[in-house]
Scaffold this active site. Structure first.
Site, mmCIF file in Angstrom:
data_model
loop_
_atom_site.group_PDB
_atom_site.id
_atom_site.type_symbol
_atom_site.label_atom_id
_atom_site.label_comp_id
_atom_site.label_asym_id
_atom_site.label_seq_id
_atom_site.Cartn_x
_atom_site.Cartn_y
_atom_site.Cartn_z
ATOM 1 C CG ASN A 409 -2.296 1.344 0.951
ATOM 2 O OD1 ASN A 409 -3.014 1.544 0.624
ATOM 3 N ND2 ASN A 409 -0.815 2.438 2.381
ATOM 4 C CD GLU A 410 -1.196 5.688 0.467
ATOM 5 O OE1 GLU A 410 -0.556 6.283 1.470
ATOM 6 O OE2 GLU A 410 -1.956 6.488 -0.014
ATOM 7 C CG ASN A 463 -4.534 4.585 -2.519
ATOM 8 O OD1 ASN A 463 -5.505 3.348 -2.607
ATOM 9 N ND2 ASN A 463 -3.864 3.555 -1.300
ATOM 10 C CE1 TYR A 465 -8.263 9.503 1.294
ATOM 11 C CE2 TYR A 465 -6.193 8.750 0.304
ATOM 12 C CZ TYR A 465 -6.947 8.735 0.692
ATOM 13 O OH TYR A 465 -7.500 7.122 1.274
ATOM 14 C CE1 TYR A 469 -5.040 14.377 4.471
ATOM 15 C CE2 TYR A 469 -5.551 12.543 2.561
ATOM 16 C CZ TYR A 469 -5.276 12.724 3.985
ATOM 17 O OH TYR A 469 -6.125 12.122 5.507
ATOM 18 C CD GLU A 501 -6.021 4.824 0.719
ATOM 19 O OE1 GLU A 501 -5.822 5.584 0.901
ATOM 20 O OE2 GLU A 501 -5.212 3.590 1.365
ATOM 21 C CD1 TRP A 546 -8.843 6.511 4.303
ATOM 22 C CD2 TRP A 546 -8.578 4.240 3.372
ATOM 23 N NE1 TRP A 546 -8.705 5.516 4.839
ATOM 24 C CE2 TRP A 546 -8.595 4.123 4.682
ATOM 25 C CE3 TRP A 546 -8.773 2.752 2.757
ATOM 26 C CZ2 TRP A 546 -7.830 3.420 5.210
ATOM 27 C CZ3 TRP A 546 -7.849 1.631 3.479
ATOM 28 C CH2 TRP A 546 -7.164 1.840 4.771
ATOM 29 C CE LYS A 565 -8.817 10.742 5.003
ATOM 30 N NZ LYS A 565 -8.292 11.015 5.384
#
Length: 597
Positions: A409-410, A463, A465, A469, A501, A546, A565
């Site tokens: 993940n990431e 993922n 946002y 963000y 996400e 997410w 979230k």
């Protein structure tokens, strides 16, 4: 490794309950050599951190000790005897009476310790388990331990969920015959109305093997002999998302007519394939709807809880979700078995979260030192990651609900060294299981212009946002960013693209008529913006919000009582966004929403 179950030749005893408990700084140098000198008791299964009011226990760095007395059933005198831990987060040492009998590193996969030569049927023994929640740059997940100004050790980690530790899943005492079935690998296919089940059986000794498959009504529909065999099922009923159908596969190790060992596991006949921009289950395009989740609940922490499991699956059914990702670690095997029985699709993820110094650098994405270096993710880290892959795939390879492996993940897939780190892991995963696609969840710093490893994988999992963000509370700008981002990945890769996400922190009860961060209305509108963009791309294959529910995190000024979230609160109450998702997802039935051009 086969999960312990009760069969005509195998027995098991559950060791869950309340165990004596203490931390190493309050016990002697060899606490396992006697009854633990402690007034404390801890529940198993549960993380220990939230059980007690003492902050020294909650934030402990080092070893903690669990202990209980165990009696071996009288009838096990001719059997091999094991103690099994479904998980010990993140490392364990196991003692029987005064002796160390086994060790394991890796907090979310099971391990067995053989006790045959150390315990006696009908007798009892003192079982002590030391568990460490410590993380370093050479563990999966990674972290570091520092010494504060007060001289105490402090754990730092690079993932946004609380570092719960302890015996969070069940513990078992179990027996198997001296000559046993050690492992089974199942792969399935079908052509027309005929299904096929390919088997590879491993046994402790060279013995004959016979197998049979029974349908849901108990009628035997196929039989074969041999450790490697293919069984054909006429008029096969396929395992489908939302319509699970399971056959019972029974394997027997035999000596003539005598059954030496017997093991039964459920089998779902289905296929998984990536073709062009499509993700196919049983040859039909599948569109993921659902969530990234966490094993997280108040008091219990990451402790597995059947009641929460059942209720969570009910909420996923209510909202119209057909899938989830096991972010950011393998979940309890009970969860995958439940998904098998209820037709929920699973993206199964390793615990490799936090392999990214850019995240430590904040939104600048500038790491304090290279992620892939001797200082952080080095050869020893990769070896731990490889072992985690072996244990994850070895445990979960036969679950029909698992359709894809997510190996990290990431990670810092945009940095130098990423390819050298990940290419051997990809090769290993494909060797261990050539039947399922591979993916990794892409951090926002890894773009279609700078990512170094996407060609090694089958599905692009983003993922993102935008609107949280980046371009916070500015949805028109966020929409443009997201549109360009997805278009870039489609053009570069020609692979299926999905969102693993996307979300916005939301405090229940905060409302506004404007696009104001943290409000329930903003979470709803944020998701709607993302969905508008998704629906413009026929190459897009799924959306996993997410997060399913709010969850505990480490201390941080941007986290008030955890990550918010979730579309459900931590105690599983719906926020406004849950109703909007329900309206969108119910009725899709795994089909892509119509593209609007």
């Amino acid at each position: 490794m086969l999960k312990p179950i009760s069969t005509p030749t195998r027995e098991l005893v559950n060791l869950d309950g309340v165990w004596r408990f203490g931390i190493d700084t309050r016990l002697g140098e060899t606490p396992w050599t006697a009854r633990l000198d402690t007034p404390l008791e801890a529940a198993v299964p549960a993380s220990y951190n939230d059980l007690f009011t003492d902050p020294e226990i909650r934030d402990h760095v080092g070893w903690v000790y669990y202990q209980r007395e165990v009696r071996v059933p009288r009838g096990w005198s001719d059997e091999r005897i094991f103690v099994r831990f479904d998980a010990a987060t993140h490392a364990a040492r196991v003692y029987v009476d005064d002796a160390l009998v086994g060790e394991h590193v890796g907090g979310y996969t099971p391990f067995d310790v053989e006790l045959t030569d150390r315990v006696a049927a009908g007798g009892s023994f003192r079982l002590t388990v030391a568990v460490s929640g410590d993380l370093t740059n050479e563990t999966i997940p990674p972290g570091k331990i520092e010494v504060g100004m007060d001289g105490r050790q402090k754990q730092t980690y690079f993932h946004d969920f609380y570092n719960y530790a302890g015996l969070a899943r069940s513990v078992w005492l179990h027996s198997i015959p001296r000559i046993s079935i050690d492992d089974v690998t199942v792969t399935t296919d079908f052509e027309g109305s005929v299904g096929s089940v390919d088997l590879r059986v491993e046994t402790s000794d060279a013995v004959d093997v016979r197998v049979r498959i029974a349908d849901a009504g108990g009628e035997v529909v196929a039989e074969a002999s041999g450790a490697s065999s293919t069984l054909s099922i006429a008029d096969v009923v396929l395992w489908k998302p939302g319509a699970a159908y399971l056959y019972d596969l029974t394997i027997e190790a035999v000596d003539g007519d005598r059954v030496l060992d017997s093991y039964t596991l459920p089998v779902g006949v289905r296929t998984v394939e990536v073709r062009g921009h499509e993700f196919l289950i049983n040859g039909e395009p599948f569109y993921f709807t659902g969530f990234g989740k966490h094993e997280d609940s108040a008091v219990r922490g990451k402790g597995h809880d059947d009641a929460y499991m059942v209720h969570d699956f009910q909420l996923m059914e209510w909202i119209g979700a057909n899938s989830f990702r096991t972010s950011h670690y393998p979940y309890a095997e009970d969860v995958l078995e439940f998904a098998d029985r209820h037709g929920i699709v699973v993206i199964d993820e390793t615990a490799a979260v936090g392999l990214n110094m850019g995240v430590v650098g904040g939104m600048s994405g500038k790491p304090p030192f290279p992620t892939f270096s001797e200082q952080f993710a080095n050869d020893n880290t990769r070896a731990a990651h490889a072992q985690h892959l072996r244990e994850l795939i070895g445990r979960d390879k036969n679950h029909p609900s698992v359709v894809m492996w997510c190996i990290a993940n990431e990670p810092a897939s945009n940095e130098d060294g990423a390819r050298e780190y990940f290419e051997p892991l990809v090769d290993l995963a494909r060797e261990l299981d050539p039947t399922r696609p591979l993916t990794y969840a892409l951090v926002m710093f890894a773009t279609f212009q700078n990512d170094r490893i996407i060609d090694l994988f089958d599905v692009v999992s983003l993922n993102r946002y935008y609107g949280w963000y980046v371009a916070t509370a500015d949805l028109p700008t966020a929409e443009r960013y997201l549109q360009g981002d997805i278009a870039g990945w489609i053009e570069r890769t020609g692979k299926p693209v999905m969102m693993t996400e996307y979300g916005a922190d939301t405090q229940p009860g905060i409302h506004s008529v404007w696009d104001q961060a943290w409000t329930e209305e903003y979470q709803r509108d944020y998701l709607a913006m993302n969905h508008r963009v998704f629906d413009r791309f026929p190459q897009f294959v799924g959306e996993q919000v997410w997060n399913f529910a709010d969850f505990a995190t480490s201390n941080g000024i941007h986290r008030v009582d955890g990550n918010k979230k979730g579309v459900f609160t931590r105690d599983r109450k719906p926020k406004s966004a849950a109703w909007a998702l329900r309206e969108r997802w119910r009725g899709l039935d795994g089909r892509k929403p119509g593209a609007d051009g």
